[in-house]
Design an enzyme around this catalytic site. Sequence first.
Site, PDB file in Angstrom:
ATOM      1  N   CYS A  94       0.785  -1.238   0.000  1.00 51.09           N
ATOM      2  CA  CYS A  94       0.000   0.000   0.000  1.00 51.09           C
ATOM      3  C   CYS A  94       0.817   1.287   0.000  1.00 51.09           C
ATOM      4  CB  CYS A  94      -0.926   0.014   1.217  1.00 51.09           C
ATOM      5  SG  CYS A  94      -1.898  -1.491   1.431  1.00 51.09           S
ATOM      6  N   HIS A 150      -2.667   6.432   4.517  1.00 52.73           N
ATOM      7  CA  HIS A 150      -1.573   5.472   4.703  1.00 52.73           C
ATOM      8  C   HIS A 150      -0.208   6.013   4.275  1.00 52.73           C
ATOM      9  CE1 HIS A 150      -0.544   0.901   4.897  1.00 52.73           C
ATOM     10  NE2 HIS A 150      -0.102   1.589   5.930  1.00 52.73           N
ATOM     11  N   ASP A 299      -3.957  -0.617  -6.125  1.00 48.56           N
ATOM     12  CA  ASP A 299      -2.688  -0.194  -5.515  1.00 48.56           C
ATOM     13  C   ASP A 299      -1.648  -1.303  -5.476  1.00 48.56           C
ATOM     14  OD1 ASP A 299      -3.878  -1.757  -3.531  1.00 48.56           O
ATOM     15  OD2 ASP A 299      -3.228  -0.463  -1.887  1.00 48.56           O
ATOM     16  N   ASN A 300      -2.088  -2.566  -5.498  1.00 44.70           N
ATOM     17  CA  ASN A 300      -1.161  -3.703  -5.534  1.00 44.70           C
ATOM     18  C   ASN A 300      -1.956  -4.951  -5.888  1.00 44.70           C
ATOM     19  OD1 ASN A 300      -1.230  -2.919  -2.179  1.00 44.70           O
ATOM     20  ND2 ASN A 300      -2.200  -4.814  -2.834  1.00 44.70           N
ATOM     21  N   LYS A 317       0.014 -10.224  -3.568  1.00 45.54           N
ATOM     22  CA  LYS A 317       0.354  -8.996  -2.856  1.00 45.54           C
ATOM     23  C   LYS A 317       1.610  -9.217  -2.012  1.00 45.54           C
ATOM     24  CE  LYS A 317      -1.300  -6.105   0.952  1.00 45.54           C
ATOM     25  NZ  LYS A 317      -2.426  -5.792   1.871  1.00 45.54           N
TER      26      LYS A 317
END
Length: 568
Positions: A94, A150, A299-300, A317
């Site tokens: 993230c 984050h 994002d991933n 991930k």
Amino acid sequence: MASSALTSLSMMSLLSLSYLTWDLMSPNQLENTPDQSFNDRASGVQPPHIIFIMTDDQGFNDIGYHSSDIKTPTLDKLAAKGVKLENYYIQPICTPSRSQFITGRYQIHTGLQHSIIRPRQPNCLPFDQVTLPQRLQQLGYSTHMVGKWHLGFYKKECLPTRRGFDTYFGSLTGSVNYYTYSSCDGPELCGFDLHEGESVAWDQGGKYSTHLFTQRVRKILARHDPQSQPLFIFLSFQAVHSPLQSPKEYICPYSGLENVARRKYAAMVSTVDEAVRNITYALRKYGYYQNSVLIFSTDNGGQPLSGGSNWPLRGRKGTYWEGGIRGLGFVHSPLLRKRKRVSKALVHITDWYPTLVGLAGGNESMTDGLDGYNVWEAISEGKESPRLEILHNIDPLFNHARSGSLQQGFGIWNTAVQASIRMGDWKLLTGNPGHGDWIPPQVLPGFPNSWWNLERNMEPQKSVWLFNISEDPYERFDLSEQRPDVVKQLLARLVYYNRTAVPVRFPSEDPRADPHLNGGAWVPWVADKMEEIESTVYLRKNTNWKKKPSLYKRRSLFRRLNILSNRI
């Protein structure tokens, strides 16, 4: 496929390590003109409204147009009428993806190359970085962020409203309960995490986050005058990150899925699809759509243990296999010149910074040190991408591979270090890239954790992998032993990038961050005037990374490098 690769001509031998000492010059510095508008401000045409939607942990196979068992009619329709990005790369976790989107820089150039920013760490996005929203503010945009931040919050200067956003509504940590907004950093360290600007939004708890964030975006669109000022909204969904929570009415359509985690996960993806439908409806209703650019990105990679799927890609991930870093992405806009197509142009998440600044009428050369490229012409017009190389990362703190060594790296690079790079068709991984399983979509009611060990220990002595990723996107044919010439060239590129890296920023956790000491919520805990942690972290200043090889020289190099792609 592998055998034909062995018979291909060794064109890589034509390349010289003198490439590392080129007179580097960023293509962003080739233009010295001041900021100008998207279509010439003097003509009275306003720059486009920009809506960037990011999902969390959505896997490559977790969207309808990749033949998934998950139904996403809205996303499918928007992508089909826009441009699908099928050679698009993000980061495996993230914080790095968000930092690269916000700064346009590789994480080795922000000090965030290791892991994520944890809730109790006195760490955040470096203060010397001019963020994308700050740059857009300079260009006259109204900027808003909704959702997951984050990127650190230990002091108020770290908050989104201090980093370029006019308004912020969302959660500061990496994972929260979708209803209660409780976020835990250990069994006894839990606190409330939902914020309105720089205040705790206690009164907003109890509402499902995907719905709540969508409502906020629609409210922003309703209150803003699209004719008076261009708008930038960064909607960073918490979904579909664990915990697996969704309203029951979204789960029922997936009752046929035997795997419980996959069923709940699919329901969460459906809530996102509905949310995007409601946002695009609002864009039309309030007069934004005809002059808007909507970008969708994950994002991933997905997490199979939590219902995600990256099939048929390798890995998940948190890994540098394609399943961890090849992202879902598309652009939908009436401003696209060539729509309804699939783009194979190489695009990286750092490219959004200069691309969006360019769309906003700015000159990206005014921001020194970007690692991203303006890829709008590649996306909109189908031209060749200016990007020919991606540094996926170099993480000197990650557990070193036991079998790696400087000797294994031909005396060029210590292959115990976790690193990955892509040059043209070739991708190199060193160290421990993460668990390299190929995991089909889950169909059994449960997923035995012991299955994760089936392939993990098959190659215990390896610390170098090489793939022709254009011909072998599933990473099944390791060519590192057959093509040591290519390996050496890519190892040399890692050495080059490593010389430009700043020290890792990964401080110890601070007990003062405990929510029990801060009114029960995750909030900044360090006084603004206290000595910044950067003064003890940044030991040296290196500006070499502010330069990139000229476009002409790089394209000449990669034409020679990529001549193999048609032979393999």
